[in-house]
Motif scaffolding. Structure first.
Motif, PDB file in Angstrom:
ATOM      1  N   ARG A  83       5.011  12.857   8.029  1.00 20.83           N
ATOM      2  CA  ARG A  83       6.043  12.234   8.839  1.00 20.83           C
ATOM      3  C   ARG A  83       6.276  10.866   8.221  1.00 20.83           C
ATOM      4  O   ARG A  83       5.463   9.971   8.430  1.00 20.83           O
ATOM      5  CB  ARG A  83       5.582  12.103  10.291  1.00 20.83           C
ATOM      6  CG  ARG A  83       6.556  11.333  11.181  1.00 20.83           C
ATOM      7  CD  ARG A  83       7.866  12.084  11.311  1.00 20.83           C
ATOM      8  NE  ARG A  83       8.692  11.562  12.417  1.00 20.83           N
ATOM      9  CZ  ARG A  83       9.891  12.062  12.716  1.00 20.83           C
ATOM     10  NH1 ARG A  83      10.371  13.081  12.023  1.00 20.83           N
ATOM     11  NH2 ARG A  83      10.595  11.560  13.693  1.00 20.83           N
ATOM     12  N   ARG A  84       7.351  10.707   7.468  1.00 20.98           N
ATOM     13  CA  ARG A  84       7.549   9.488   6.690  1.00 20.98           C
ATOM     14  C   ARG A  84       6.269   9.150   5.944  1.00 20.98           C
ATOM     15  O   ARG A  84       5.748   9.968   5.227  1.00 20.98           O
ATOM     16  CB  ARG A  84       7.976   8.346   7.608  1.00 20.98           C
ATOM     17  CG  ARG A  84       9.320   8.643   8.279  1.00 20.98           C
ATOM     18  CD  ARG A  84       9.779   7.423   9.079  1.00 20.98           C
ATOM     19  NE  ARG A  84      10.695   7.764  10.128  1.00 20.98           N
ATOM     20  CZ  ARG A  84      11.992   7.980   9.959  1.00 20.98           C
ATOM     21  NH1 ARG A  84      12.516   7.875   8.769  1.00 20.98           N
ATOM     22  NH2 ARG A  84      12.765   8.295  10.980  1.00 20.98           N
ATOM     23  N   GLN A  85       5.692   7.955   6.198  1.00 19.32           N
ATOM     24  CA  GLN A  85       4.511   7.647   5.391  1.00 19.32           C
ATOM     25  C   GLN A  85       3.206   8.134   6.026  1.00 19.32           C
ATOM     26  O   GLN A  85       2.139   7.827   5.536  1.00 19.32           O
ATOM     27  CB  GLN A  85       4.431   6.145   5.078  1.00 19.32           C
ATOM     28  CG  GLN A  85       4.599   5.229   6.253  1.00 19.32           C
ATOM     29  CD  GLN A  85       6.048   4.867   6.485  1.00 19.32           C
ATOM     30  OE1 GLN A  85       6.786   5.618   7.096  1.00 19.32           O
ATOM     31  NE2 GLN A  85       6.473   3.717   6.011  1.00 19.32           N
ATOM     32  N   HIS A  86       3.303   8.894   7.112  1.00 19.46           N
ATOM     33  CA  HIS A  86       2.086   9.295   7.811  1.00 19.46           C
ATOM     34  C   HIS A  86       1.713  10.749   7.546  1.00 19.46           C
ATOM     35  O   HIS A  86       2.540  11.560   7.166  1.00 19.46           O
ATOM     36  CB  HIS A  86       2.264   9.087   9.320  1.00 19.46           C
ATOM     37  CG  HIS A  86       2.690   7.703   9.675  1.00 19.46           C
ATOM     38  ND1 HIS A  86       1.815   6.651   9.794  1.00 19.46           N
ATOM     39  CD2 HIS A  86       3.924   7.186   9.924  1.00 19.46           C
ATOM     40  CE1 HIS A  86       2.476   5.555  10.106  1.00 19.46           C
ATOM     41  NE2 HIS A  86       3.762   5.850  10.187  1.00 19.46           N
ATOM     42  N   ARG A 119       0.863  -1.173   0.000  1.00 19.96           N
ATOM     43  CA  ARG A 119       0.000   0.000   0.000  1.00 19.96           C
ATOM     44  C   ARG A 119       0.903   1.226   0.000  1.00 19.96           C
ATOM     45  O   ARG A 119       1.763   1.368   0.860  1.00 19.96           O
ATOM     46  CB  ARG A 119      -0.854  -0.031   1.266  1.00 19.96           C
ATOM     47  CG  ARG A 119      -1.988   0.985   1.233  1.00 19.96           C
ATOM     48  CD  ARG A 119      -2.808   0.900   2.497  1.00 19.96           C
ATOM     49  NE  ARG A 119      -3.545   2.094   2.866  1.00 19.96           N
ATOM     50  CZ  ARG A 119      -3.395   3.319   2.408  1.00 19.96           C
ATOM     51  NH1 ARG A 119      -2.491   3.574   1.489  1.00 19.96           N
ATOM     52  NH2 ARG A 119      -4.127   4.311   2.857  1.00 19.96           N
ATOM     53  N   ALA A 120       0.724   2.071  -0.984  1.00 19.08           N
ATOM     54  CA  ALA A 120       1.565   3.266  -1.075  1.00 19.08           C
ATOM     55  C   ALA A 120       1.265   4.195   0.101  1.00 19.08           C
ATOM     56  O   ALA A 120       0.114   4.371   0.464  1.00 19.08           O
ATOM     57  CB  ALA A 120       1.309   3.991  -2.396  1.00 19.08           C
ATOM     58  N   PRO A 121       2.304   4.772   0.704  1.00 15.68           N
ATOM     59  CA  PRO A 121       2.086   5.679   1.851  1.00 15.68           C
ATOM     60  C   PRO A 121       1.262   6.904   1.441  1.00 15.68           C
ATOM     61  O   PRO A 121       1.401   7.394   0.323  1.00 15.68           O
ATOM     62  CB  PRO A 121       3.499   6.120   2.229  1.00 15.68           C
ATOM     63  CG  PRO A 121       4.427   5.222   1.522  1.00 15.68           C
ATOM     64  CD  PRO A 121       3.715   4.615   0.363  1.00 15.68           C
ATOM     65  N   ASP A 172       6.752  10.840  18.734  1.00 20.43           N
ATOM     66  CA  ASP A 172       6.978  11.713  17.583  1.00 20.43           C
ATOM     67  C   ASP A 172       5.942  12.831  17.530  1.00 20.43           C
ATOM     68  O   ASP A 172       6.264  13.979  17.206  1.00 20.43           O
ATOM     69  CB  ASP A 172       6.895  10.909  16.274  1.00 20.43           C
ATOM     70  CG  ASP A 172       8.147  10.092  16.026  1.00 20.43           C
ATOM     71  OD1 ASP A 172       9.004  10.063  16.940  1.00 20.43           O
ATOM     72  OD2 ASP A 172       8.274   9.494  14.956  1.00 20.43           O
ATOM     73  N   LEU A 198       3.234   9.806   0.148  1.00 22.68           N
ATOM     74  CA  LEU A 198       3.682   9.737  -1.245  1.00 22.68           C
ATOM     75  C   LEU A 198       2.582  10.258  -2.166  1.00 22.68           C
ATOM     76  O   LEU A 198       2.831  11.037  -3.083  1.00 22.68           O
ATOM     77  CB  LEU A 198       4.048   8.295  -1.606  1.00 22.68           C
ATOM     78  CG  LEU A 198       4.450   8.060  -3.067  1.00 22.68           C
ATOM     79  CD1 LEU A 198       5.644   8.913  -3.455  1.00 22.68           C
ATOM     80  CD2 LEU A 198       4.737   6.583  -3.313  1.00 22.68           C
ATOM     81  N   ARG A 199       1.354   9.836  -1.886  1.00 16.34           N
ATOM     82  CA  ARG A 199       0.214  10.292  -2.694  1.00 16.34           C
ATOM     83  C   ARG A 199       0.127  11.831  -2.638  1.00 16.34           C
ATOM     84  O   ARG A 199      -0.049  12.491  -3.656  1.00 16.34           O
ATOM     85  CB  ARG A 199      -1.063   9.655  -2.154  1.00 16.34           C
ATOM     86  CG  ARG A 199      -2.251   9.736  -3.077  1.00 16.34           C
ATOM     87  CD  ARG A 199      -3.425   8.888  -2.576  1.00 16.34           C
ATOM     88  NE  ARG A 199      -3.310   7.491  -2.936  1.00 16.34           N
ATOM     89  CZ  ARG A 199      -3.007   6.512  -2.096  1.00 16.34           C
ATOM     90  NH1 ARG A 199      -2.802   6.763  -0.826  1.00 16.34           N
ATOM     91  NH2 ARG A 199      -2.911   5.275  -2.506  1.00 16.34           N
ATOM     92  N   ALA A 205       3.766   7.634  15.711  1.00 18.73           N
ATOM     93  CA  ALA A 205       4.049   7.208  17.084  1.00 18.73           C
ATOM     94  C   ALA A 205       3.872   8.386  18.042  1.00 18.73           C
ATOM     95  O   ALA A 205       4.207   9.524  17.704  1.00 18.73           O
ATOM     96  CB  ALA A 205       5.474   6.665  17.170  1.00 18.73           C
ATOM     97  N   ARG A 258       2.541  13.930  -1.854  1.00 13.68           N
ATOM     98  CA  ARG A 258       3.712  14.529  -2.503  1.00 13.68           C
ATOM     99  C   ARG A 258       3.527  14.594  -4.015  1.00 13.68           C
ATOM    100  O   ARG A 258       3.874  15.584  -4.660  1.00 13.68           O
ATOM    101  CB  ARG A 258       4.959  13.680  -2.197  1.00 13.68           C
ATOM    102  CG  ARG A 258       5.783  14.185  -1.024  1.00 13.68           C
ATOM    103  CD  ARG A 258       6.804  13.146  -0.582  1.00 13.68           C
ATOM    104  NE  ARG A 258       7.710  12.742  -1.646  1.00 13.68           N
ATOM    105  CZ  ARG A 258       8.578  11.722  -1.544  1.00 13.68           C
ATOM    106  NH1 ARG A 258       8.643  11.016  -0.432  1.00 13.68           N
ATOM    107  NH2 ARG A 258       9.366  11.411  -2.535  1.00 13.68           N
TER     108      ARG A 258
END
Ligand SMILES: [Zn+2]
Lengths: 178, 265
Positions: free
Chosen positions: B192-195, B58-60, B241, B63-64, B238, B66
């Motif tokens: 945040r990364r994939q979130h 599943r793409a993060p 974070d 990414l979508r 998390a 971005r």
């Protein structure tokens, strides 16, 4: 480039953006790194957007995956040629990642996905590619040939050999391949 | 058909990719040759294990987001693009999701102080989940706070703070206007990364309220009110974070000069 009409952006949203999981899956398997995969997929999507005017229907998925595949190959060659295939960058994996890995591991434990992905990751890239396009993306041989830029006969023999390798790695059918 | 030729064709035979004449020759051979038949069984089992076990990634969400931001920026030069509400079908789906969230019997785990206004928390969470669906994350997609901040002018009666937190690993993705508690609110979106992290704010006269935290359906919600501005932060990153993010947000807020609504002064 001149701004495309809104209708083009809308069509792109409707037909190409929903294929993101497919694009990301191919890149993940070809590059074996999630951060690399994200960068390459973003680049591939920009390229797809720029060439979307020239896309005349047909199978959007095969069209997009062709671009993703080419980006994976060229990106790898030019950007980070010295990169070891399965390098693990400790610095880039913080607590967040560990948590993610733990969550992934739980999911993996439930299926035999981990074993399959490990076996797949050990294959040469040409074999990984044909397996992903066939067993995950479920493309026809003709579409796979278009994506890889090879004749159908090559698709057929490459897929057969890749499956044989995986069959042996997974210990299916005790018989020695002849 | 010989055994050797049959073996070469078994993989394509499994996929029904052989021309009809060849397929029937293979079929005839398999009936009469136990060895090739067992070979065929092996390939069949391999293929079914691969097709069942290898599932797509599943793409993060980031990414979508971005990709959308990059395309919209290219589409409009450096100008931020306001998305018009032309994704009508999604609105109906979004409503369905809100109903699903509200009716799913969420457990309310308040840590620290009293949980701030459950009804608002529910709406904020629903907005967060809705934002993760296609074309809903941002109305203005940009990594540049000088594009995002002015975009709110004229759309809202106050201006949210939009600190730049890229260096801390929280890239700015954009902003949107959403509706919470019957009023338009500012939502600034970070990654945040994939979130995805949604930061809600709107003017709310009243005493300051300290930071409280709760979790619902795997999402963390943080709330506080300061200088007449209500703040909600929602994400599935998390908790440590997210706390770090909130601390940075408050610092950036103080550094950039807090913008307060007229009503609060
Ligand atoms: Zn035989």
């Amino acid at each position: 480039m001149a701004a495309a009409p809104d209708s083009v952006l809308e069509a792109f949203e409707r037909s190409i953006i929903p294929l993101l999981d497919d694009a990301y899956t191919l890149a993940r398997h070809l590059l074996r790194d999630e951060h690399d995969a994200q960068d390459v997929v973003q680049e591939a999507y920009l390229r797809a957007w720029r060439h979307y005017g020239g896309f005349r229907g047909g199978d959007a998925r095969a069209w997009l995956l062709t671009i993703v595949r080419n980006c994976c190959y060229t990106w790898r060659r030019s950007a980070r040629p010295e990169q070891v295939a399965v390098a693990y960058d400790d610095e880039a994996h913080g607590a967040d990642e560990d948590e993610q890995l733990a969550a992934d591991a739980r999911v993996l434990a439930e299926s035999d996905r981990a074993e399959l992905e490990l076996a797949l990751a050990q294959l040469p890239r040409e074999f990984r590619e044909v397996i992903v396009l066939r067993e995950i993306e479920r493309l026809s041989y003709q579409e796979i040939g278009r994506v890889m830029g090879t004749p159908i006969g090559t698709v057929m023999s490459r897929l057969a050999r890749a499956r044989k390798r995986l069959q042996q790695a997974l210990g299916i059918g005790a018989r020695e391949a002849s | 058909m010989s055994c050797a030729v049959t073996r070469d064709h078994l993989s394509a035979y499994v996929d029904s990719e052989l021309p009809p004449e060849q397929a029937s020759e293979v079929a005839r051979h398999l009936v009469s040759c136990a060895e090739c038949a067992s070979e065929y069984e092996g390939i069949l089992e391999t293929v079914s294990r691969l097709q069942e076990g290898l599932v797509p990634y599943r793409a993060p969400d980031v990414l979508r987001a971005r990709i959308r931001a990059a395309i919209r920026e290219e589409q409009a030069g450096s100008e931020p693009v306001a998305r018009r509400s032309r994704y009508v079908p999604w609105r109906a789906i979004a409503a369905a999701v809100v109903i699903a969230v509200v009716s799913s019997g969420v457990t309310f785990v308040a840590t620290g102080r009293r949980a701030a206004e459950p009804a608002v928390a529910e709406e904020v969470l629903a907005s967060h989940i809705r934002s993760l669906m296609p074309a809903h994350l941002t109305d203005v997609s940009s990594n540049n706070q000088h594009n995002v901040k002015p975009w709110f002018n004229g759309r809202l009666d106050f201006s949210p703070s939009v600190p730049r937190l890229d260096d801390a690993g929280f890239p700015l993705l954009g902003g949107r206007v959403d509706y919470v508690h019957g009023r338009p609110v500012a939502v600034v979106v970070y990654g945040r990364r994939q979130h995805v992290i949604n930061v809600f704010s709107w003017p709310a006269p009243g005493r300051d309220v300290g930071l409280s935290q709760e979790s619902r359906n795997g999402y963390t919600l943080m709330h506080w009110r300061r200088d007449g501005v209500e703040h909600w932060v929602v994400s599935d990153v998390a908790v440590p974070d997210l706390r770090q993010f909130v601390a940075l947000l408050e610092q950036g807020d103080a550094a950039s000069g807090r913008t307060t609504p007229e009503t609060a002064r």
